[in-house]
Design an enzyme around this catalytic site. Sequence first.
Site, PDB file in Angstrom:
ATOM      1  CG  ASP A  91      -2.196   0.829   0.996  1.00  0.00           C
ATOM      2  OD1 ASP A  91      -3.266   0.204   0.808  1.00  0.00           O
ATOM      3  OD2 ASP A  91      -2.131   2.082   0.993  1.00  0.00           O
ATOM      4  CG  ASP A 131       2.678   5.655  -5.958  1.00  0.00           C
ATOM      5  OD1 ASP A 131       1.615   5.261  -6.496  1.00  0.00           O
ATOM      6  OD2 ASP A 131       3.057   6.847  -6.011  1.00  0.00           O
ATOM      7  CB  VAL A 132      -0.347   0.725  -7.741  1.00  0.00           C
ATOM      8  CG1 VAL A 132      -0.302  -0.373  -6.705  1.00  0.00           C
ATOM      9  CG2 VAL A 132      -1.505   1.698  -7.481  1.00  0.00           C
ATOM     10  CG  ASN A 135      -7.859  -4.330  -4.055  1.00  0.00           C
ATOM     11  OD1 ASN A 135      -9.061  -4.424  -4.305  1.00  0.00           O
ATOM     12  ND2 ASN A 135      -7.411  -3.705  -2.967  1.00  0.00           N
ATOM     13  CE1 TYR A 138     -13.720   3.968  -8.650  1.00  0.00           C
ATOM     14  CE2 TYR A 138     -15.913   3.185  -9.205  1.00  0.00           C
ATOM     15  CZ  TYR A 138     -14.728   3.026  -8.522  1.00  0.00           C
ATOM     16  OH  TYR A 138     -14.531   1.915  -7.724  1.00  0.00           O
ATOM     17  CE  LYS A 193     -12.325   1.082 -10.219  1.00  0.00           C
ATOM     18  NZ  LYS A 193     -11.251   0.270  -9.634  1.00  0.00           N
TER      19      LYS A 193
END
Length: 285
Positions: free
Chosen positions: A37, A63-64, A90, A156, A160
Amino acid sequence: MKDFKNKTAVITGAANGIGLELAREASKRGMNVVMSDIAEKDLEKAFDEIKKINENVIKVITDVTVYEDMEKLAKISTEKFGSVDLFFNNAGVVVPGPIWEIPNNDIDYIMKSNVYSIAYGLKVFIPLMTKQNTPAHIINTASVAGLLSSPGMPTYHMTKFANVGLSESVNYQLQAAGSKIKMSVFCPGFIQTDLHHCDERRPERFRIDENNPYYSSQTYKDGLERAEQVIVTGIPIEGIGKKVFEAIENEKFYILTHPQYEPVIGLRVKNILENTNPDISIFKK
Ligand SMILES: NC(=O)c1ccc[n+]([C@@H]2O[C@H](COP(=O)([O-])OP(=O)(O)OC[C@H]3O[C@@H](n4cnc5c(N)ncnc54)[C@H](O)[C@@H]3O)[C@@H](O)[C@H]2O)c1
């Protein structure tokens, strides 16, 4: 995959919400768990909780939105546990507000957090799992917002839908290659997590500029309020991990948790096939 014991799960966004719930379920099933995370304090707290039920757990600040961080996560995971058998792609965020009002910074932030992150995760973990040549499974957390549209939070939906499209296409590629890697796309509706507080955990380069009037506008405040309202009235988090793991066991590609949205998904497909225009009135019922 049916037997999880002593296998390794790597989870991004594991300090809160769905990621933490997945760490609980993976631990119950006897897995080694890598919790990653960006939020250091939250991760520390979540790690302490999991450590009580699972001694084979480590935490990695990641940090993704940074490709090198994803590479580092894979390296640390394999060095510690030898393999990665489940990868939960995720971590994600939400940005409220109309597209014509939000700062470009917000568009960059949500694209990097919800789309680039997923692509980086696949790019790093697919070659690693292919090399292992053992059964593996990747679960991309998208949302039901990737299967239907609504007037709320257009950026968003943008991210997605991208997640679902990427997941579907890569899944076909894996099948075509005869890969041992299975894939799922997790598409829940609202769940009680900490998602509405994601602004507090933004990477430094996407921090909110307090001098930008947008962030003190009523539009921004209303957007935050709406995000909070839908998250706190979502379904409880308990049982979500079990549901996802059962889908992995049964090799289900689409993982849905909210049957009430299925007619809206159906209506969208029907509109496309019958060349009918989408009508706002369905949200006023
Ligand atoms: N809660 C819902 O209603 C809901 C519904 C559908 C989909 N989702 C998706 O589920 C996923 C998890 O969200 P959640 O609801 O558990 O929210 P959450 O905020 O409770 O947890 C998300 C975690 O991701 C972390 N994170 C955010 N940006 C990061 C980054 N750049 N690098 C690493 N970690 C980062 C946060 O620190 C946080 O701990 C997201 O992709 C979200 O879009 C949530």
